[in-house]
Design a protein around this motif. Sequence first.
Motif, PDB file in Angstrom:
ATOM      1  N   PRO A 153       0.840  -1.207   0.000  1.00 29.35           N
ATOM      2  CA  PRO A 153       0.000   0.000   0.000  1.00 29.35           C
ATOM      3  C   PRO A 153       0.873   1.253   0.000  1.00 29.35           C
ATOM      4  O   PRO A 153       1.979   1.248   0.562  1.00 29.35           O
ATOM      5  CB  PRO A 153      -0.802  -0.125   1.304  1.00 29.35           C
ATOM      6  N   PRO A 154       0.399   2.330  -0.618  1.00 25.30           N
ATOM      7  CA  PRO A 154       1.187   3.569  -0.639  1.00 25.30           C
ATOM      8  C   PRO A 154       1.596   4.032   0.751  1.00 25.30           C
ATOM      9  O   PRO A 154       2.707   4.544   0.931  1.00 25.30           O
ATOM     10  CB  PRO A 154       0.242   4.563  -1.321  1.00 25.30           C
ATOM     11  N   ALA A 155       0.712   3.850   1.744  1.00 25.07           N
ATOM     12  CA  ALA A 155       1.052   4.284   3.107  1.00 25.07           C
ATOM     13  C   ALA A 155       2.244   3.512   3.655  1.00 25.07           C
ATOM     14  O   ALA A 155       3.038   4.042   4.433  1.00 25.07           O
ATOM     15  CB  ALA A 155      -0.157   4.114   4.024  1.00 25.07           C
ATOM     16  N   ALA A 156       2.381   2.264   3.254  1.00 24.51           N
ATOM     17  CA  ALA A 156       3.516   1.459   3.700  1.00 24.51           C
ATOM     18  C   ALA A 156       4.795   1.889   2.988  1.00 24.51           C
ATOM     19  O   ALA A 156       5.861   1.992   3.607  1.00 24.51           O
ATOM     20  CB  ALA A 156       3.245  -0.019   3.467  1.00 24.51           C
ATOM     21  N   ARG A 157       4.695   2.147   1.692  1.00 24.76           N
ATOM     22  CA  ARG A 157       5.887   2.583   0.951  1.00 24.76           C
ATOM     23  C   ARG A 157       6.370   3.939   1.420  1.00 24.76           C
ATOM     24  O   ARG A 157       7.547   4.280   1.260  1.00 24.76           O
ATOM     25  CB  ARG A 157       5.586   2.617  -0.553  1.00 24.76           C
ATOM     26  N   ALA A 158       5.463   4.719   2.025  1.00 24.29           N
ATOM     27  CA  ALA A 158       5.842   6.052   2.502  1.00 24.29           C
ATOM     28  C   ALA A 158       6.580   6.016   3.838  1.00 24.29           C
ATOM     29  O   ALA A 158       6.990   7.064   4.339  1.00 24.29           O
ATOM     30  CB  ALA A 158       4.597   6.928   2.626  1.00 24.29           C
ATOM     31  N   LEU A 159       6.751   4.842   4.417  1.00 24.50           N
ATOM     32  CA  LEU A 159       7.431   4.758   5.709  1.00 24.50           C
ATOM     33  C   LEU A 159       8.881   5.194   5.633  1.00 24.50           C
ATOM     34  O   LEU A 159       9.458   5.617   6.633  1.00 24.50           O
ATOM     35  CB  LEU A 159       7.364   3.322   6.247  1.00 24.50           C
ATOM     36  N   ALA A 160       9.476   5.071   4.451  1.00 21.07           N
ATOM     37  CA  ALA A 160      10.893   5.435   4.306  1.00 21.07           C
ATOM     38  C   ALA A 160      11.139   5.899   2.873  1.00 21.07           C
ATOM     39  O   ALA A 160      10.448   5.487   1.939  1.00 21.07           O
ATOM     40  CB  ALA A 160      11.785   4.253   4.647  1.00 21.07           C
ATOM     41  N   THR A 161      12.139   6.733   2.717  1.00 20.29           N
ATOM     42  CA  THR A 161      12.524   7.202   1.393  1.00 20.29           C
ATOM     43  C   THR A 161      13.407   6.149   0.718  1.00 20.29           C
ATOM     44  O   THR A 161      13.845   5.177   1.342  1.00 20.29           O
ATOM     45  CB  THR A 161      13.298   8.520   1.492  1.00 20.29           C
ATOM     46  N   GLU A 162      13.692   6.361  -0.561  1.00 18.86           N
ATOM     47  CA  GLU A 162      14.549   5.419  -1.284  1.00 18.86           C
ATOM     48  C   GLU A 162      15.960   5.388  -0.715  1.00 18.86           C
ATOM     49  O   GLU A 162      16.662   4.382  -0.851  1.00 18.86           O
ATOM     50  CB  GLU A 162      14.576   5.761  -2.777  1.00 18.86           C
ATOM     51  N   ARG A 169       6.556  10.327  11.169  1.00 15.96           N
ATOM     52  CA  ARG A 169       5.126  10.648  11.159  1.00 15.96           C
ATOM     53  C   ARG A 169       4.346   9.609  10.373  1.00 15.96           C
ATOM     54  O   ARG A 169       3.277   9.150  10.798  1.00 15.96           O
ATOM     55  CB  ARG A 169       4.907  12.048  10.580  1.00 15.96           C
ATOM     56  N   ALA A 170       4.864   9.239   9.202  1.00 13.21           N
ATOM     57  CA  ALA A 170       4.203   8.203   8.409  1.00 13.21           C
ATOM     58  C   ALA A 170       4.208   6.880   9.162  1.00 13.21           C
ATOM     59  O   ALA A 170       3.253   6.112   9.102  1.00 13.21           O
ATOM     60  CB  ALA A 170       4.908   8.054   7.061  1.00 13.21           C
ATOM     61  N   TRP A 171       5.292   6.635   9.892  1.00 14.85           N
ATOM     62  CA  TRP A 171       5.411   5.405  10.673  1.00 14.85           C
ATOM     63  C   TRP A 171       4.316   5.340  11.737  1.00 14.85           C
ATOM     64  O   TRP A 171       3.621   4.335  11.885  1.00 14.85           O
ATOM     65  CB  TRP A 171       6.792   5.367  11.323  1.00 14.85           C
ATOM     66  N   ALA A 172       4.152   6.443  12.485  1.00 15.86           N
ATOM     67  CA  ALA A 172       3.143   6.474  13.536  1.00 15.86           C
ATOM     68  C   ALA A 172       1.742   6.346  12.958  1.00 15.86           C
ATOM     69  O   ALA A 172       0.879   5.667  13.514  1.00 15.86           O
ATOM     70  CB  ALA A 172       3.268   7.759  14.347  1.00 15.86           C
ATOM     71  N   ALA A 173       1.494   6.992  11.816  1.00 15.87           N
ATOM     72  CA  ALA A 173       0.171   6.919  11.194  1.00 15.87           C
ATOM     73  C   ALA A 173      -0.122   5.506  10.691  1.00 15.87           C
ATOM     74  O   ALA A 173      -1.228   4.998  10.850  1.00 15.87           O
ATOM     75  CB  ALA A 173       0.088   7.921  10.043  1.00 15.87           C
ATOM     76  N   PHE A 174       0.877   4.865  10.109  1.00 15.15           N
ATOM     77  CA  PHE A 174       0.662   3.536   9.540  1.00 15.15           C
ATOM     78  C   PHE A 174       0.396   2.496  10.618  1.00 15.15           C
ATOM     79  O   PHE A 174      -0.440   1.609  10.452  1.00 15.15           O
ATOM     80  CB  PHE A 174       1.882   3.122   8.714  1.00 15.15           C
ATOM     81  N   PHE A 175       1.111   2.610  11.728  1.00  9.87           N
ATOM     82  CA  PHE A 175       0.967   1.623  12.800  1.00  9.87           C
ATOM     83  C   PHE A 175      -0.026   2.063  13.866  1.00  9.87           C
ATOM     84  O   PHE A 175       0.045   1.645  15.017  1.00  9.87           O
ATOM     85  CB  PHE A 175       2.324   1.317  13.425  1.00  9.87           C
ATOM     86  N   GLY A 176      -0.940   2.941  13.505  1.00 11.37           N
ATOM     87  CA  GLY A 176      -2.026   3.295  14.402  1.00 11.37           C
ATOM     88  C   GLY A 176      -1.709   4.399  15.380  1.00 11.37           C
ATOM     89  O   GLY A 176      -2.476   4.628  16.316  1.00 11.37           O
ATOM     90  N   GLY A 177      -0.590   5.086  15.211  1.00  8.75           N
ATOM     91  CA  GLY A 177      -0.268   6.226  16.059  1.00  8.75           C
ATOM     92  C   GLY A 177       0.414   5.867  17.356  1.00  8.75           C
ATOM     93  O   GLY A 177       0.985   6.729  18.003  1.00  8.75           O
ATOM     94  N   VAL A 178       0.364   4.623  17.772  1.00  4.62           N
ATOM     95  CA  VAL A 178       0.991   4.206  19.025  1.00  4.62           C
ATOM     96  C   VAL A 178       1.792   2.951  18.759  1.00  4.62           C
ATOM     97  O   VAL A 178       1.254   1.968  18.252  1.00  4.62           O
ATOM     98  CB  VAL A 178      -0.048   3.916  20.126  1.00  4.62           C
ATOM     99  N   GLU A 179       3.080   3.000  19.051  1.00  2.00           N
ATOM    100  CA  GLU A 179       3.903   1.814  18.890  1.00  2.00           C
ATOM    101  C   GLU A 179       3.592   0.824  19.998  1.00  2.00           C
ATOM    102  O   GLU A 179       3.253   1.224  21.113  1.00  2.00           O
ATOM    103  CB  GLU A 179       5.378   2.184  18.943  1.00  2.00           C
TER     104      GLU A 179
END
Length: 228
Positions: A153-162, A169-179
Motif C-alpha cells: 500500500p502507498p502508506a507502507a511505501r511512505a514509511l521510508a525514502t529510497e 510521522r508516516a510510521w506512527a500513522a501507519f501503525f495506528g499512532g501508538v507503537e
Amino acid sequence: MQAQAIGSDAKVDAAVERVVRHGGTSLDLCGAASHLNLAPRLTTLPPAVFGAAHLLQLDCSSNELAALPEDIGRLTALQRLDASSNRLTALPDAIGSLAALRELLLHANRLGALPHSLARLIPSQPQHVSGTVAVTAGGALLALTLHGNETLPPAARALATESGKIDTRAWAAFFGGVEPARAQLAPPQGHAPPPTPQPAQPPVQPSRLGQPPTQPTPQPAQPPAQPQ
C-alpha cells in the motif's frame, strides 16, 4: 575465465560453516557475489545460518527467496540485514525480535503487507509524562528501504525514502499512532482520562453495637391458692 557454478550449495555451506565455527560477524550470501557464483540462486536460507548468534551482518540479497523463516528472530545481535532483490511476499513476525537491527534493506521484492511487529524496531523517543521523562523500550532501526515493492500500500511505501530515511510521522500513522512498546505509557499531562465512576454506597445506618439486647424481666412464681 569465469568460474563455473558447480557445487554452489557446497560453497554456501562452507561459507556458513566458517562464520559459525570461527565466530565471524558478517555473512555474505548475495546471489550476485562473484566468489559464490550461485547457480541456481538461493530459494531458502541454510538452517545453519540461524545458529550464528554473534552475526552482525547478513547479506542474502539478489537471490530467489520467497520468505524469511521465523528463525530469523534468533539472530538477536544482527545490525544489518540485506534481503533486497528477492521474491519476498511477506515478513515473519519474528522480524520484530531483532532489537539491535540498524539497517533493513527490503527494496525490490514483492511484499504485499508488513507485520505489526515491525513497529518495535524503530527507536523509542523520550516522552514527558507528568513532569518526568519516560523512556520506553524500542529498537535501533535507522534505515529502511521498501521501494520497488509495488504491491505494498502507498502508506507502507511512505514509511521510508529510497535513501532509507524513516519518516516517523508516516510510521506512527501507519501503525495506528501508538507503537506497541509505548502502549503502556501513562497519558501525557493535561490529557488524563476521566476517573472511573464508583457505584453509589448505601447510607450508613447508626451502629447499635455495644448495647446489650433487652431481655424480659422474669416474674416470681405465685404460690398456689390455699383453700378457705
